[in-house]
Design a protein around this motif. Structure first.
Motif, short mmCIF file in Angstrom:
data_model
loop_
_atom_site.label_atom_id
_atom_site.label_comp_id
_atom_site.label_asym_id
_atom_site.label_seq_id
_atom_site.Cartn_x
_atom_site.Cartn_y
_atom_site.Cartn_z
N ARG A 106 0.91 -1.19 0.03
CA ARG A 106 0.20 0.05 0.01
C ARG A 106 0.91 1.28 0.02
NH1 ARG A 106 -4.19 1.09 4.17
NH2 ARG A 106 -4.57 2.53 2.61
N CYS A 107 1.79 1.24 0.90
CA CYS A 107 2.72 2.41 0.91
C CYS A 107 3.47 2.82 -0.32
CB CYS A 107 3.87 2.23 2.07
SG CYS A 107 3.36 2.37 3.83
N LEU A 108 3.97 1.70 -1.10
CA LEU A 108 4.65 1.96 -2.15
C LEU A 108 3.85 2.21 -3.38
CD1 LEU A 108 7.45 -0.99 -1.73
CD2 LEU A 108 7.65 1.45 -1.33
N HIS A 109 2.65 1.72 -3.48
CA HIS A 109 1.90 1.80 -4.74
C HIS A 109 0.64 2.57 -4.83
CE1 HIS A 109 4.96 -1.03 -6.23
NE2 HIS A 109 4.79 -1.87 -5.24
N GLU A 110 -0.03 2.66 -3.65
CA GLU A 110 -1.23 3.43 -3.70
C GLU A 110 -1.02 5.19 -3.54
OE1 GLU A 110 -4.10 2.48 -0.77
OE2 GLU A 110 -3.89 0.06 -1.35
N ASP A 111 -1.19 5.70 -4.72
CA ASP A 111 -0.92 7.17 -4.84
C ASP A 111 -2.04 8.06 -4.17
OD1 ASP A 111 -2.91 6.58 -6.64
OD2 ASP A 111 -1.45 7.31 -8.49
N THR A 112 -3.05 7.31 -3.65
CA THR A 112 -4.03 8.17 -3.01
C THR A 112 -3.56 8.45 -1.64
OG1 THR A 112 -5.09 6.22 -2.43
CG2 THR A 112 -5.69 7.37 -4.39
N ILE A 113 -2.62 7.84 -1.28
CA ILE A 113 -2.25 8.08 0.29
C ILE A 113 -1.19 9.14 0.24
CG2 ILE A 113 -0.76 7.05 2.26
CD1 ILE A 113 -1.74 4.42 1.05
N ALA A 114 -1.22 10.11 1.31
CA ALA A 114 -0.22 11.24 1.24
C ALA A 114 1.15 10.61 1.00
CB ALA A 114 -0.55 11.88 2.73
N LEU A 115 1.89 11.40 0.54
CA LEU A 115 3.32 10.97 -0.08
C LEU A 115 4.29 10.94 1.35
CD1 LEU A 115 5.52 10.39 -2.09
CD2 LEU A 115 6.15 12.87 -1.99
N GLU A 116 4.07 11.71 2.43
CA GLU A 116 4.84 11.66 3.47
C GLU A 116 4.71 10.39 4.33
OE1 GLU A 116 4.53 14.87 6.08
OE2 GLU A 116 2.51 14.35 6.76
N GLY A 175 4.93 12.63 17.27
CA GLY A 175 3.86 12.05 17.64
C GLY A 175 2.52 12.28 16.65
N ALA A 176 2.55 13.31 16.10
CA ALA A 176 1.49 13.39 14.99
C ALA A 176 1.70 12.62 13.84
CB ALA A 176 1.24 14.74 14.66
N LEU A 177 2.67 12.41 13.44
CA LEU A 177 3.15 11.37 12.49
C LEU A 177 2.86 9.86 12.82
CD1 LEU A 177 4.33 10.76 9.70
CD2 LEU A 177 6.53 10.58 10.67
N THR A 178 3.12 9.49 14.01
CA THR A 178 2.80 8.13 14.41
C THR A 178 1.15 7.99 14.52
OG1 THR A 178 4.62 8.34 15.94
CG2 THR A 178 2.86 6.56 16.55
N LYS A 179 0.40 9.15 14.92
CA LYS A 179 -1.06 8.80 14.95
C LYS A 179 -1.45 8.81 13.64
CE LYS A 179 -4.89 11.36 16.73
NZ LYS A 179 -5.56 12.38 17.48
N LEU A 180 -1.03 9.33 12.51
CA LEU A 180 -1.53 9.27 11.08
C LEU A 180 -0.95 7.96 10.62
CD1 LEU A 180 -0.52 12.78 9.60
CD2 LEU A 180 -2.85 12.00 10.07
N LEU A 181 0.03 7.29 10.89
CA LEU A 181 0.41 6.05 10.42
C LEU A 181 -0.68 5.01 11.09
CD1 LEU A 181 4.40 6.11 10.84
CD2 LEU A 181 2.87 6.29 8.75
N ASN A 182 -1.24 5.26 12.16
CA ASN A 182 -2.08 4.34 13.00
C ASN A 182 -3.25 4.54 12.34
OD1 ASN A 182 0.03 3.54 14.79
ND2 ASN A 182 -0.67 4.73 16.53
N THR A 183 -3.79 5.75 12.27
CA THR A 183 -5.31 6.00 11.72
C THR A 183 -5.52 5.88 10.47
OG1 THR A 183 -4.95 8.10 11.96
CG2 THR A 183 -5.94 7.38 13.83
N GLU A 184 -4.56 6.55 9.69
CA GLU A 184 -4.66 6.42 8.25
C GLU A 184 -4.29 5.15 7.51
OE1 GLU A 184 -6.07 8.76 6.68
OE2 GLU A 184 -6.53 9.85 8.45
N LEU A 185 -3.32 4.50 7.87
CA LEU A 185 -2.75 3.44 7.29
C LEU A 185 -2.75 1.95 8.29
CD1 LEU A 185 0.62 4.63 5.70
CD2 LEU A 185 -1.48 4.27 4.70
N GLY A 186 -3.06 1.95 9.42
CA GLY A 186 -3.01 0.84 10.25
C GLY A 186 -1.94 0.22 10.56
N ILE A 187 -0.79 1.35 10.52
CA ILE A 187 0.44 0.94 10.96
C ILE A 187 0.88 1.27 12.29
CG2 ILE A 187 3.12 1.18 10.53
CD1 ILE A 187 2.17 1.71 7.53
N PHE A 188 0.83 0.17 13.16
CA PHE A 188 1.35 0.58 14.52
C PHE A 188 2.74 0.33 14.83
CE2 PHE A 188 -3.10 -0.19 14.46
CZ PHE A 188 -3.88 0.54 15.38
N VAL A 189 3.34 1.07 15.05
CA VAL A 189 4.82 1.25 14.94
C VAL A 189 5.65 0.27 15.87
CG1 VAL A 189 6.90 2.50 15.50
CG2 VAL A 189 4.86 3.84 14.74
#
Length: 397
Positions: A229-239, A322-336
């Motif tokens: 998803r991270c590598l190929h879904e261009d609908t996700i924010a680049l950062e 912290g904000a980046l971690t939260k976005l990874l959790n909520t937007e992508l389901g990536i728990f660090v």
């Protein structure tokens, strides 16, 4: 864009408040049009600016301290200080004292009465001592707020169970820890304070160091699906695509990801590298393309925001971890924690611990633990390397 910004900043007379004129100049010169638009469309932000302009009085720290300490208030204070419209204060004073007053006011009297001395004589005392010795960190205010917030959550949880702090047992602590996020382990500091001051028996919470192993590790199929998803879904924010890939591939944590700069991205022919610690790491082609796009993004429109690869909304600052971690959790389901654990186990299965530590910037002891967890024994490699390092150099070679 300028007209819309002036409308937001204007008072009843249609003029921009003198102190807010510095904010106007900073937004126009230091932020992208998209970021300015976001601010103009943000209802809390626009309401705050309208109220300040309508008051037609000097904007002071004392007035900002009376407002709920939310992100838009903190951002405004930071910009006003940065532009000279307000005198600078310590980070702890800006980010903690007003927040603490509002936080304690919202707590039940019994909770507030216990948290007040804990905050003043334990958490804040240590934080200010470190600040006075020049050992402060950008996350010091988060350290303070997290420990106080977690203590309040634990006390509230006890109250819902009709239990008291003085009667709390280790079983209570263990149950509470098992029912929530790993952030709850920050209660360790509060429990030490309550025991020292005679409020509780000796209670313990396991320490969660940055180098500790996670309680569970992300399954391989889930990890690779998230990485695709991270590598190929261009609908996700680049950062988010880049940050998520760095967590999933290299176990790099957000606090270090946000500190990456454009200078950390290098190129040698067709290959692109990213320096995660002290040595450049060769990036796979798909991730290399994303990193290159991120490095070029806004570099011309906002050159003063370099060198950060992940610039923050505040001029000259990087993204909030912290904000980046939260976005990874909520937007992508990536728990660090579990994602990082899976990545480090995968790398430790192929790399000796000294190389792993060198490439990723983790301690050698942590690298050794991950290597052990990956069930690999690199003692032979270390012995051979030591032997080779001690051999005299043959000039003929």
């Amino acid at each position: 864009m300028t007209t819309q910004l002036d409308t937001v900043l204007a008072g009843p007379q249609g003029t921009v408040h003198p102190q807010l004129s510095t904010l106007r100049d900073r937004l126009l010169t230091g932020y992208t049009p998209t970021q300015i638009q976001h601010r103009c469309d943000h209802p809390q932000w626009t309401r705050l600016l309208h109220d300040l302009a309508a008051a037609n009085a000097d904007i002071t720290h004392a007035h900002l301290d009376t407002l709920p300490q939310q992100n838009h208030v903190r951002l405004l204070r930071h910009i006003l200080v940065d532009t000279g419209a307000l005198e600078p204060r310590s980070v702890l004073t800006d980010a903690v004292d007003p927040w603490l007053a509002h936080f304690l006011a919202d707590q039940p009297p019994a909770v507030s009465a216990l948290l007040r001395p804990y905050a003043a004589w334990s958490v804040l005392r240590r934080a200010r001592s470190r600040h006075a010795r020049g050992l402060d960190s950008p996350s010091a205010h988060k350290y303070v707020r997290t420990r106080i917030t977690v203590a309040a959550q634990f006390l509230t949880w006890l109250d819902t169970r009709a239990a008291t702090l003085s009667a709390a047992t280790q079983s209570d602590v263990d149950l509470w820890l098992s029912q929530g996020a790993t952030t709850r382990h920050r209660i360790r500091d509060f429990l030490q304070w309550t025991h020292t001051n005679g409020h509780t028996a000796e209670l313990a919470a396991p320490w969660l160091g940055r180098e500790g192993l996670p309680s569970h590790i992300l399954a391989d199929d889930t990890r690779w699906a998230l990485l695709r998803r991270c590598l190929h879904e261009d609908t996700i924010a680049l950062e988010l695509r880049v940050a998520g890939s760095l967590v999933l591939l290299y176990g790099h944590i957000p606090t270090r990801i946000v500190e990456l700069t454009r200078d950390d991205v290098t190129r040698d022919g067709e290959h692109r590298f990213l320096t995660l610690a002290t040595r450049p790491v060769l990036l796979p082609p798909a991730l290399a393309d994303l990193v290159a796009q991120l490095a070029e993004q806004d570099s011309h429109t906002t050159p003063d925001r370099a060198p950060w690869l992940f610039p923050g909304i505040r001029r000259g600052s990087h993204r909030d971890a912290g904000a980046l971690t939260k976005l990874l959790n909520t937007e992508l389901g990536i728990f660090v924690r579990p994602a990082r654990g899976a990545a480090l186990c995968d790398l430790a299965a192929d790399l000796p611990s000294p190389v792993l530590a060198d490439l990723l910037g983790i301690s050698t002891s942590a690298a050794a633990r991950w290597t052990t967890l990956a069930a690999r024994d690199w003692t032979t490699y270390i012995a051979l390397r030591t032997h080779a390092d001690n051999e005299p150099t043959n000039p003929a070679n």
